[in-house]
Design an enzyme around this catalytic site. Sequence first.
Site, PDB file in Angstrom:
ATOM      1  N   SER A 137       0.872  -1.179   0.000  1.00 44.86           N
ATOM      2  CA  SER A 137       0.000   0.000   0.000  1.00 44.86           C
ATOM      3  C   SER A 137       0.908   1.228   0.000  1.00 44.86           C
ATOM      4  O   SER A 137       2.040   1.159   0.509  1.00 44.86           O
ATOM      5  CB  SER A 137      -0.856   0.026   1.272  1.00 44.86           C
ATOM      6  N   TYR A 150      -0.807  -1.100  10.284  1.00 47.66           N
ATOM      7  CA  TYR A 150      -1.027  -1.303   8.844  1.00 47.66           C
ATOM      8  C   TYR A 150       0.165  -0.795   8.038  1.00 47.66           C
ATOM      9  O   TYR A 150       0.687  -1.502   7.165  1.00 47.66           O
ATOM     10  CB  TYR A 150      -2.318  -0.582   8.439  1.00 47.66           C
ATOM     11  N   ALA A 153       3.188  -3.016   8.530  1.00 43.80           N
ATOM     12  CA  ALA A 153       3.054  -4.297   7.822  1.00 43.80           C
ATOM     13  C   ALA A 153       3.279  -4.102   6.327  1.00 43.80           C
ATOM     14  O   ALA A 153       3.959  -4.903   5.680  1.00 43.80           O
ATOM     15  CB  ALA A 153       1.666  -4.880   8.078  1.00 43.80           C
ATOM     16  N   LYS A 154       2.728  -3.032   5.775  1.00 43.68           N
ATOM     17  CA  LYS A 154       2.838  -2.818   4.325  1.00 43.68           C
ATOM     18  C   LYS A 154       4.266  -2.416   3.929  1.00 43.68           C
ATOM     19  O   LYS A 154       4.697  -2.695   2.810  1.00 43.68           O
ATOM     20  CB  LYS A 154       1.815  -1.770   3.870  1.00 43.68           C
TER      21      LYS A 154
HETATM   22  P1  NAD Z   1     -11.453  -5.597   1.471  1.00 42.80           P
HETATM   23  O1  NAD Z   1     -11.504  -5.089   2.865  1.00 42.80           O
HETATM   24  O2  NAD Z   1     -12.489  -5.142   0.504  1.00 42.80           O
HETATM   25  O3  NAD Z   1     -11.408  -7.196   1.586  1.00 42.80           O
HETATM   26  C1  NAD Z   1     -11.198  -7.993   0.478  1.00 42.80           C
HETATM   27  C2  NAD Z   1     -11.416  -9.455   0.859  1.00 42.80           C
HETATM   28  O4  NAD Z   1     -10.513  -9.908   1.889  1.00 42.80           O
HETATM   29  C3  NAD Z   1     -12.804  -9.761   1.385  1.00 42.80           C
HETATM   30  O5  NAD Z   1     -13.398 -10.722   0.527  1.00 42.80           O
HETATM   31  C4  NAD Z   1     -12.562 -10.327   2.767  1.00 42.80           C
HETATM   32  O6  NAD Z   1     -13.514 -11.333   3.121  1.00 42.80           O
HETATM   33  C5  NAD Z   1     -11.180 -10.918   2.617  1.00 42.80           C
HETATM   34  N1  NAD Z   1     -10.480 -11.152   3.866  1.00 42.80           N
HETATM   35  C6  NAD Z   1     -10.374 -10.302   4.919  1.00 42.80           C
HETATM   36  N2  NAD Z   1      -9.655 -10.874   5.904  1.00 42.80           N
HETATM   37  C7  NAD Z   1      -9.271 -12.098   5.445  1.00 42.80           C
HETATM   38  C8  NAD Z   1      -8.521 -13.165   6.002  1.00 42.80           C
HETATM   39  N3  NAD Z   1      -8.024 -13.091   7.230  1.00 42.80           N
HETATM   40  N4  NAD Z   1      -8.332 -14.288   5.253  1.00 42.80           N
HETATM   41  C9  NAD Z   1      -8.862 -14.397   4.014  1.00 42.80           C
HETATM   42  N5  NAD Z   1      -9.592 -13.421   3.436  1.00 42.80           N
HETATM   43  C10 NAD Z   1      -9.799 -12.286   4.149  1.00 42.80           C
HETATM   44  O7  NAD Z   1      -9.993  -5.281   0.883  1.00 42.80           O
HETATM   45  P2  NAD Z   1      -9.555  -4.510  -0.467  1.00 42.80           P
HETATM   46  O8  NAD Z   1      -9.847  -3.070  -0.329  1.00 42.80           O
HETATM   47  O9  NAD Z   1     -10.064  -5.238  -1.652  1.00 42.80           O
HETATM   48  O10 NAD Z   1      -7.966  -4.657  -0.340  1.00 42.80           O
HETATM   49  C11 NAD Z   1      -7.250  -5.741  -0.890  1.00 42.80           C
HETATM   50  C12 NAD Z   1      -5.772  -5.516  -0.605  1.00 42.80           C
HETATM   51  O11 NAD Z   1      -5.361  -4.237  -1.110  1.00 42.80           O
HETATM   52  C13 NAD Z   1      -5.401  -5.500   0.884  1.00 42.80           C
HETATM   53  O12 NAD Z   1      -4.134  -6.109   1.088  1.00 42.80           O
HETATM   54  C14 NAD Z   1      -5.342  -4.023   1.212  1.00 42.80           C
HETATM   55  O13 NAD Z   1      -4.517  -3.739   2.325  1.00 42.80           O
HETATM   56  C15 NAD Z   1      -4.756  -3.475  -0.082  1.00 42.80           C
HETATM   57  N6  NAD Z   1      -5.020  -2.033  -0.267  1.00 42.80           N
HETATM   58  C16 NAD Z   1      -6.303  -1.594  -0.399  1.00 42.80           C
HETATM   59  C17 NAD Z   1      -6.543  -0.236  -0.562  1.00 42.80           C
HETATM   60  C18 NAD Z   1      -7.942   0.329  -0.700  1.00 42.80           C
HETATM   61  O14 NAD Z   1      -8.084   1.555  -0.728  1.00 42.80           O
HETATM   62  N7  NAD Z   1      -8.978  -0.487  -0.807  1.00 42.80           N
HETATM   63  C19 NAD Z   1      -5.458   0.659  -0.606  1.00 42.80           C
HETATM   64  C20 NAD Z   1      -4.160   0.161  -0.471  1.00 42.80           C
HETATM   65  C21 NAD Z   1      -3.964  -1.206  -0.302  1.00 42.80           C
END
Ligand code: NAD
Length: 255
Positions: A137, A150, A153-154
């Site tokens: 991220s 967070y 970790a990232k």
């Molecule tokens: P989200 O919160 O929409 O979750 C996506 C999926 O993860 C869901 O289906 C959930 O059920 C599943 N999940 C959650 N905990 C889990 C676990 N312990 N084991 C298995 N599945 C699990 O997430 P997102 O926004 O789609 O983000 C996906 C990735 O991108 C993550 O690593 C997040 O940190 C990263 N990210 C997201 C954003 C953003 O703005 N959305 C920004 C930077 C990084």
Amino acid sequence: MDLQLNGHRVIVTAGANGIGRAIVDAFLAEGARVATCDIDETGLDALPDEVFRRRVDVGDAPALIGFIDAAAAGLGGLDCLVNNAGIAGVTAKIEDIDLVDWNRCLNICLTSQFTSCARAVSHLRQSANASIINMSSVAGRLGFRLRTPYAAAKWGVIGLTKSLAIELGPDNIRVNAILPGLVSGERQRRVLEAKAQSQGRSRAEVEAEAFSFASIREYVTPEQIADQIVFLASPRGRTISGQAISVCGDLKMLA
Ligand code: NAD
């Protein structure tokens, strides 16, 4: 552009919703064979029939290891691992963060990637075009106020990625990280609303402030993140390894 991913065998963690679901769909559209795990059974049930799926919490290392092996067997091998799973973790001042919450965030966002990479390498070594793509991220690079677990970790994901790229390069396994910024969708809505509420401001105000630190003031879509990932997984990306690639409209600060 033909990405030559027909029949590519791919694991995407947390593929039932959000960015993970977009990645699953993007690989399927290229003719790849996909396996995913998630904790959301309804979301898993909604995936296309051809997707190999299993209910697994990536924080449960033995279950994740079992899934990697089962998925590689189900796919007939493995060409690409996308470590997408991650949680936002707690929002709190450093002195108020419980060790349990710290460990949970590190476990889901970072340790799970170590576990799946370590298990997947023996499968990936058999592939002619192997790659690992780890979800980081921009928070890992920029820091994130009150989201210390967070961001830590990232940042760790970037270190994991760069070290594995060096270690696994001689085995022809490429390793990269993707750093999304403000991605449209449910998670971003939750984050902005929580922030607006805690600061007694409107959501529009908080959103405008967030975009004021970006050169391109628009949300990144999950599909745009997925586009970068399928490209990196493809033979077209074969000289790219050890990179932490921001997909964030040149976001310079997370307010
Ligand atoms: P989200 O919160 O929409 O979750 C996506 C999926 O993860 C869901 O289906 C959930 O059920 C599943 N999940 C959650 N905990 C889990 C676990 N312990 N084991 C298995 N599945 C699990 O997430 P997102 O926004 O789609 O983000 C996906 C990735 O991108 C993550 O690593 C997040 O940190 C990263 N990210 C997201 C954003 C953003 O703005 N959305 C920004 C930077 C990084």
